[in-house]
Enzyme design. Structure first.
Site, PDB file in Angstrom:
ATOM      1  N   ALA A  80       0.836  -1.199   0.000  1.00  0.00           N
ATOM      2  CA  ALA A  80       0.000   0.000   0.000  1.00  0.00           C
ATOM      3  C   ALA A  80       0.865   1.241   0.000  1.00  0.00           C
ATOM      4  CB  ALA A  80      -0.925   0.005   1.217  1.00  0.00           C
ATOM      5  N   ASP A  81       0.344   2.284  -0.609  1.00  0.00           N
ATOM      6  CA  ASP A  81       1.006   3.579  -0.546  1.00  0.00           C
ATOM      7  C   ASP A  81      -0.039   4.674  -0.724  1.00  0.00           C
ATOM      8  OD1 ASP A  81       2.943   5.897  -1.186  1.00  0.00           O
ATOM      9  OD2 ASP A  81       4.271   4.219  -0.775  1.00  0.00           O
ATOM     10  N   GLN A  82       0.363   5.868  -0.363  1.00  0.00           N
ATOM     11  CA  GLN A  82      -0.559   7.000  -0.399  1.00  0.00           C
ATOM     12  C   GLN A  82       0.166   8.216  -0.953  1.00  0.00           C
ATOM     13  OE1 GLN A  82      -1.949   8.691   3.425  1.00  0.00           O
ATOM     14  NE2 GLN A  82      -3.991   8.125   2.747  1.00  0.00           N
TER      15      GLN A  82
END
Length: 205
Positions: A80-82
């Site tokens: 996951a990344d943002q």
């Protein structure tokens, strides 16, 4: 490891050391193990110059999931990344208190987008990647208010998150309006993730 909820042979492997993401999964009933992906995020970003923020978030999530899946091909891996974008500018985690104050000042009075991407790897290969977006409007804040917030939140908190705030803590005071799922804002969109795991027979109900 098969349980009433999780149908995988071993615990879900999170390609992140983020305590927030791990906490979201554990709160949803998962037994979670973590592995640091060892991905140079700025190098990935440089290689993806010109991509829209949503696509960049997806590439980062895929890089993390892929790196861990390559070392653990027998596991179900979540990367996951943002990406935080405001009026064409991308923001990263502030390096220090001064950077945190500058970021908050730049976001104050404006609406920014948080693009949270998740990549799912099974048997060593990426099988699906998706992105969800939340929009947050920060209050108009003067230098005194920003300094007061940073002092109250403390260096560890303001440096831990892009934008210099954590919505689940004192950062909530900075905002006037929020549109989007809470777990998306925290960096791991749970509802669409659970739906995808369920569709692949990995959840018991």
């Amino acid at each position: 490891m098969t349980t009433i909820l999780w149908r995988g042979a071993r615990p879900l492997l999170l390609a992140s050391t983020s305590p927030t993401r791990r906490g979201l999964l554990e709160g949803a009933g998962f037994s979670v193990e973590t592995a640091a992906p060892g991905v140079d995020e700025r190098a990935v970003e440089a290689a993806c110059a010109g991509l829209v923020p949503e696509a960049l978030a997806e590439r980062l999530a895929e890089a993390k999931a892929g790196a861990v899946a390559a070392r653990h091909s027998d596991r179900v891996v979540i990367g996951a990344d943002q990406v935080l974008a405001c009026e064409g500018t991308l923001f990263h985690k502030p390096a220090d208190l001064a950077s945190a104050r500058d970021q908050i000042a730049a976001l104050a009075g404006r609406t920014h987008a948080l693009h949270a991407a998740v990549s799912l790897a099974i048997d060593g290969s990426i099988v699906e990647t998706f992105v969800e977006t939340a929009h947050l409007t920060m209050r108009r804040l003067d230098a005194r208010q920003i300094a007061a917030y940073v002092a109250l939140a403390g260096a560890d908190k303001v440096r831990a998150s892009v934008g210099g705030y954590q919505l689940e803590g004192l950062g909530i005071h900075l905002f006037s309006e929020i549109a989007g799922d809470h777990s998306t804002i925290l960096g791991l969109p749970l509802l669409p993730l659970l739906a995808r795991l369920r569709d692949r027979g990995l959840l018991g109900f």
